[in-house]
Scaffold this active site. Structure first.
Site, short mmCIF file in Angstrom:
data_model
loop_
_atom_site.label_atom_id
_atom_site.label_comp_id
_atom_site.label_asym_id
_atom_site.label_seq_id
_atom_site.Cartn_x
_atom_site.Cartn_y
_atom_site.Cartn_z
N ASP A 1 -33.32 10.03 -51.23
CA ASP A 1 -34.69 9.80 -50.79
C ASP A 1 -35.66 10.05 -51.94
O ASP A 1 -35.51 11.01 -52.70
CB ASP A 1 -34.99 10.73 -49.61
CG ASP A 1 -36.27 10.36 -48.90
OD1 ASP A 1 -36.39 9.20 -48.48
OD2 ASP A 1 -37.15 11.23 -48.76
N GLU B 1 -33.55 5.03 -52.90
CA GLU B 1 -34.71 4.74 -52.04
C GLU B 1 -35.88 4.48 -52.98
O GLU B 1 -36.47 5.41 -53.51
CB GLU B 1 -34.97 5.91 -51.09
CG GLU B 1 -36.05 5.64 -50.05
CD GLU B 1 -37.44 5.95 -50.55
OE1 GLU B 1 -38.19 4.99 -50.87
OE2 GLU B 1 -37.79 7.14 -50.65
N ASP C 1 -38.70 5.85 -40.94
CA ASP C 1 -40.15 6.03 -41.03
C ASP C 1 -40.94 4.86 -40.45
O ASP C 1 -42.17 4.94 -40.34
CB ASP C 1 -40.57 6.23 -42.49
CG ASP C 1 -40.30 7.63 -43.00
OD1 ASP C 1 -40.24 8.57 -42.17
OD2 ASP C 1 -40.14 7.81 -44.22
#
Length: 498
Positions: free
Chosen positions: A295, A342, A396
């Protein structure tokens, strides 16, 4: 990820169970069977480290980068493995099944962990447990200390502990460990249960030709065992207080940016020790997962650093990250680095160059494709490179249906047919988008389970920059039907993703 395959994004907490939260019990195995029957090669999950209510139970806000989340331990499997009797796991109060019931689940599971530990002490073979504690000592001893000290002091952060414990003075640690030996052993036992169940589940998935994609948050919490044990790895002052915190500038999710509040790394110091802690972290995660999604990957090229006293992210600035030197060290330690980067948000040429140099695929999110110039927007399927992982949305994002009915602006709706290169029916937009991704040149496609089910915003997992009603969505026990599996499998065959 060099072949055309697909998978499903579903966090373990979202699985059905009668214990208030999804876990590594029978439904996790049933989901693996569903993936296999549906010709899916990947199961992507969110981080599975310990969470807490203070941070909204976010899996991206953990107290340890190595430990497992005890809430994911299955009471059902504890009975099957002989750690508990069936009567020990009878639920004394109704636990919610439509969403995660964090408060009552914590109370219930603490009770059964106590019972299992008593039984284990009195009547079970400890050899396997001893081997586990020996092999995991490099992180487990410190995690147990951190957890017990925190509990003894009413849950306050390590920066508020008595000076001797805060500063890890050897005699103070030795005295505390002697006095609280039983509590330390219990924390290690719970971790033993977690990793025992996790590796059995992963081995089962692999036996069904399903690979697990894990998720690593780039940052750790300030109140974490890592910052307590290794303060020199982070930008703290001489008293252990934060000098800078992490975040991101204004973007799709927030006009003022996001102030995440994690300590940022002192990459200069980490480089001097040859990134040893990160090497351990990657080693640990590669033992747990087949692929790693990192991430906020762009933080390795450059990260948004906010002075700790500032309350708004807009007062931060970009600071250069470790770049290629970091990944060269990793490349020396590992035969391969199965990493997904990501790379969402503000991506600069140095991030792209870093990913290309080490061969890491980036991400494409279809819900980001409907604004801006569709000829150049990287999230438009016609613009995908082959070497990428394409999603309809992530944890998200809203669901496809939730986005269309509650978020999409008029110009975005007007662009849907142009981006998809086909007409569409709003009632089946989820399947139209899924098929477009499956037919794209992206080698890997991951679809959130909520989009396969056609859920609206009630299926949303997280809304960034908010702290309530997140990480609670649960899959209904009757959702994984044979009809759905056959429909997915047929699409996989039609789009050559077997």
């Amino acid at each position: 990820m060099n072949k055309r395959h697909s998978g499903i994004l579903l966090h373990i907490t979202s699985l059905p169970s009668k214990y208030g939260i999804g876990d590594m019990g029978s439904f996790a195995y049933a989901f693996v069977d569903f993936l296999s029957a549906s010709q899916q090669r990947y199961w992507q999950i969110l981080p599975i480290n310990p969470t807490d209510a203070i941070n909204g139970n976010s899996p991206y806000s953990c107290s340890s980068a190595f430990a497992g989340n005890p809430l994911l331990i299955s009471p059902e499997m504890m009975v099957i493995e002989g750690f508990l009797q069936a009567s020990d796991v009878s639920v004394p109060m109704p636990l919610m099944e439509d969403k995660v019931d964090y408060i009552r689940t914590v109370t219930f599971k603490e009770k059964i962990f106590n019972a299992a530990f008593r039984h284990f002490q009195n009547s079970m073979d400890h050899e396997d447990f001893k081997n586990f504690t020996k092999n995991q000592r490099y992180w487990l001893d410190d995690f147990a200390l951190f957890t017990v000290i925190k509990n003894i002091h009413g849950g306050i952060g390590w920066s508020e502990w008595p000076k001797a414990l805060k500063g890890r003075q050897p005699q103070a640690i030795k005295d505390f460990s002697r006095k609280h030996a039983m509590e330390l052993e219990k924390v290690k036992f719970i971790q033993y249960l977690f990793f025992r169940q996790w590796h059995k589940l992963k081995n089962y998935a692999n036996s069904k030709n399903v690979a697990i994609i894990g998720d690593i948050p780039i940052y750790v919490n300030y109140d974490s065992v890592e910052v307590w044990c290794h303060p020199s790895f982070f930008k703290l002052d001489g008293q252990g207080h934060l000098r800078f915190v992490s975040g991101c500038p204004p973007d799709y999710f927030s006009r003022t940016g996001q102030r995440w509040g994690n300590p940022v790394y002192d990459w200069t110091h980490l480089k001097k020790v040859n990134y040893s802690w990160w090497v351990q972290r990657i080693t640990h995660n590669l033992q747990m997962f087949d692929f790693l999604r990192i991430d906020h990957f762009r933080g390795f090229a450059g990260f948004w650093q906010i002075p700790a006293h500032e309350k708004l992210a807009v007062f931060g600035r970009w600071v250069k990250g470790p770049g290629a030197s970091f990944f060269r060290v990793l490349a020396k330690h590992f035969r391969k680095l199965p990493i997904i980067a990501e790379d969402l948000g503000e991506i600069t040429p140095d991030v792209i160059a870093l990913m290309k140099k080490f061969g890491f695929p980036g991400m494409r999110v279809l819900l980001f494709a409907f604004s801006g110039d569709v000829h150049t927007n990287p999230h438009v399927p016609a613009n995908y490179p082959t070497h990428c992982v394409a999603y309809t949305g992530t944890h998200d994002n809203n669901t496809i249906e939730g986005w269309f009915y509650h978020e999409a602006k008029p110009h975005e709706k007007a662009n849907i047919a142009r981006v998809l290169r086909s007409s569409f029916n709003p009632k089946t937009l989820n399947w139209t988008m899924i098929e477009v991704l499956m037919r794209s040149r992206a080698q890997t496609v991951i679809i959130p389970m909520q989009d396969y089910l056609g859920l609206r915003q009630e299926g949303r997992m997280n809304t960034p920059a908010t702290k309530v009603d997140n990480w609670q969505w649960r899959l209904k026990a009757n959702a994984l039907t044979l009809r759905l599996s056959k429909k997915i499998s047929k699409l996989i065959k039609q789009t050559d993703r077997l």
